[in-house]
Write a protein that holds these residues in place. Structure first.
Motif, PDB file in Angstrom:
ATOM      1  N   SER A 278       7.654  24.228 -10.689  1.00  0.00           N
ATOM      2  CA  SER A 278       6.369  24.255  -9.968  1.00  0.00           C
ATOM      3  C   SER A 278       6.442  25.198  -8.770  1.00  0.00           C
ATOM      4  CB  SER A 278       6.030  22.855  -9.448  1.00  0.00           C
ATOM      5  OG  SER A 278       5.662  22.020 -10.500  1.00  0.00           O
TER       6      SER A 278
ATOM      7  N   ARG B  61       4.538  28.990  -8.018  1.00  0.00           N
ATOM      8  CA  ARG B  61       3.730  29.199  -6.811  1.00  0.00           C
ATOM      9  C   ARG B  61       4.304  30.316  -5.951  1.00  0.00           C
ATOM     10  NH1 ARG B  61       2.967  24.256  -8.869  1.00  0.00           N
ATOM     11  NH2 ARG B  61       1.102  23.049  -8.356  1.00  0.00           N
TER      12      ARG B  61
ATOM     13  N   ASP C 211       6.157  14.008 -15.327  1.00  0.00           N
ATOM     14  CA  ASP C 211       6.950  14.794 -16.288  1.00  0.00           C
ATOM     15  C   ASP C 211       8.244  14.088 -16.688  1.00  0.00           C
ATOM     16  OD1 ASP C 211       5.028  16.755 -16.226  1.00  0.00           O
ATOM     17  OD2 ASP C 211       6.054  17.965 -14.718  1.00  0.00           O
TER      18      ASP C 211
HETATM   19  C1  S3P Z   1       2.351  20.713 -12.355  1.00  0.00           C
HETATM   20  C2  S3P Z   1       1.567  19.606 -12.303  1.00  0.00           C
HETATM   21  C3  S3P Z   1       1.585  18.521 -13.306  1.00  0.00           C
HETATM   22  C4  S3P Z   1       2.857  18.576 -14.144  1.00  0.00           C
HETATM   23  C5  S3P Z   1       3.162  19.971 -14.607  1.00  0.00           C
HETATM   24  C6  S3P Z   1       3.350  20.911 -13.425  1.00  0.00           C
HETATM   25  C7  S3P Z   1       2.234  21.741 -11.306  1.00  0.00           C
HETATM   26  O1  S3P Z   1       0.470  18.653 -14.176  1.00  0.00           O
HETATM   27  O2  S3P Z   1       2.746  17.722 -15.254  1.00  0.00           O
HETATM   28  O3  S3P Z   1       4.350  19.995 -15.386  1.00  0.00           O
HETATM   29  O4  S3P Z   1       3.138  22.599 -11.177  1.00  0.00           O
HETATM   30  O5  S3P Z   1       1.223  21.723 -10.596  1.00  0.00           O
HETATM   31  P1  S3P Z   1      -0.983  18.020 -13.810  1.00  0.00           P
HETATM   32  O6  S3P Z   1      -1.504  18.726 -12.647  1.00  0.00           O
HETATM   33  O7  S3P Z   1      -1.797  18.280 -15.057  1.00  0.00           O
HETATM   34  O8  S3P Z   1      -0.736  16.570 -13.599  1.00  0.00           O
END
Ligand code: S3P
Length: 419
Positions: free
Chosen positions: A22, A26, A306
């Motif tokens: 994540s 970003r 996750d």
């Molecule tokens: C993520 C948010 C989550 C997660 C995904 C990564 C992110 O999804 O399940 O693997 O990096 O913002 P959701 O925003 O759909 O819950």
């Protein structure tokens, strides 16, 4: 690719967990739209994060790797690529980039692979449209055709807790007129808010004002979602005891640690520190003979969404029952992570039952002796691998190469703990 996994010896030693997915996404996105040049250290080697990087290169951003995990990015204005932008398998890329592209002065088309093209995009199209965006999609799915438009701020009450939806709206808010506020039923991961603040955006909580970002070097913490496979392995493989270094412990991501505590698992946080605005620590994990089941629900869910597939494996070794509720959005991930998980774990003797919004797991003897399908889903592949390590007979995992999406180093790191 079929991978066979068999009963494991104890895991001991020390590993360093690779970069958070994540935060890596970003870091590239925000550095690309910031003014100036930045160095990103410890970037994820997962295919998803490379989809994001390639996409911004298509949008005219210059970037180069200095070594395997370090790259520079020269941010500034994005330019029309005149070709479809490929998000690969990555929902984070498609949803966050939509928020960035909606307010540009050019049009874009976002495409993805078969799995991503089945995932719901209405959740971002609707709020972005309220901000003045023009996005066309067949039945709410990719490809997304985005017409660059002037945007205005909104106050949005989201029906779901989602960091991807929140981030799309906040990123659109960076270029919108007036202020933009996002509200959600439970707090989802806040990497976007932290990193935007680190780069100088005017943001308070989940309210953002139009802002310019200033490039700054970013060092990326390790991924707790990757560490989760090791935490579970350490707790359930007899006589294991090891240290996982450099794990991001942002409180919006540490649901797994709370659940392990609730289940009586021996996990210790040491050497807490902060890296580029994100809390980080080393984690010691130890085999725990008497784990107990628990209920996982409500505000727990976005903090471990996750990790739920591997938590199912953990729960199969706990006394009593583990009940997972309020997790219906698991059906919208890289696969339907409720139906697929339950169906495959049942094949190797896990006592697991499907519910509309989750599942129930009871203590089980894992027989193994079956071939499991991972449905092109990296987290299912790695969760099944961990289950294979405590199964009486060998298991086979079909599609194991999908681990490359988030964690190409996974098996090598497991093997490094056999001393
Ligand atoms: C993520 C948010 C989550 C997660 C995904 C990564 C992110 O999804 O399940 O693997 O990096 O913002 P959701 O925003 O759909 O819950």
């Amino acid at each position: 690719m079929i991978k066979t996994v068999s009963f494991s010896k104890p895991l001991t030693g020390t590993i360093t967990i690779p970069a958070d997915k994540s935060v890596s996404h970003r870091a590239v996105m925000f550095s690309s739209i910031a003014n100036g040049k930045s160095i990103i250290k410890n970037f994820s080697s997962g295919a998803d994060c490379h989809s994001t990087l390639n996409l911004f290169k298509q949008l005219g951003i210059k970037s180069e790797f200095l070594d395997e995990k370090t790259l520079w990015v020269e941010g500034g204005n994005l330019t029309d690529s005149n070709s479809a932008l490929d998000c690969g398998n990555s929902g984070t890329t498609m949803r966050l980039v939509s928020g960035i592209l909606a307010g540009q002065n050019f049009n874009s088309v976002l495409i993805g692979d078969v799995s991503l093209s089945k995932r719901p995009m209405k959740r971002i199209i609707e709020p972005l449209t309220l901000m003045g965006a023009e996005i066309t999609a067949a039945d709410g799915h990719a490809p997304l055709a985005i017409k660059g438009c002037p945007l205005h701020g909104i106050e949005y009450i989201s029906p779901i807790a989602s960091a991807q939806v929140k981030s799309a709206i906040l990123l659109a808010g960076l270029r919108a007129e007036g202020k933009t506020t996002f509200n959600e039923p439970y707090v989802s991961r806040d990497h976007t808010e932290r990193l935007l603040k680190y780069l100088g955006a005017e943001i308070q909580g989940t309210t953002i004002y139009p802002s310019e970002l200033t490039a700054r070097d970013i060092d990326i913490v390790g991924d707790i979602s990757s560490a989760a496979f090791f935490i579970v392995a350490g707790l359930i493989i007899k006589d294991s005891n090891f240290i996982i270094k450099n794990v991001g412990i942002n409180p919006t991501r540490t649901g797994i640690l709370d659940i392990v505590k609730r289940m009586g698992g021996e996990v210790y946080i040491i050497n807490e520190r902060e890296i580029s605005g994100e809390p980080c620590a080393d984690i010691r994990v130890q085999y725990t003979e008497s784990l107990k089941g628990c209920v996982i629900e409500g505000s727990d869910i976005p903090r471990l969404i996750d990790e739920l597939p591997v938590i199912a494996v953990l729960a199969s070794q706990a006394e009593g029952e583990a009940i997972i509720k309020d997790a219906g959005d698991l059906r919208n991930k890289e696969s339907d992570r409720i139906t697929c998980l339950v169906k495959e774990l049942q094949k190797i003797g896990v006592n697991i039952e499907e519910r509309p919004d989750g599942f129930v797991v009871r203590k089980s003897d894992l027989t193994g002796n079956a071939e499991l399908e991972c449905y092109h889903d990296h987290r299912l592949a790695m969760s099944f691998y961990i289950a294979g390590l405590i199964s009486k007979k060998e298991i086979a995992i079909n599609g194991f190469e999908w681990t490359k999406i988030s964690f190409p180093e996974f098996e090598e790191l497991i093997n490094s703990l056999y001393n």
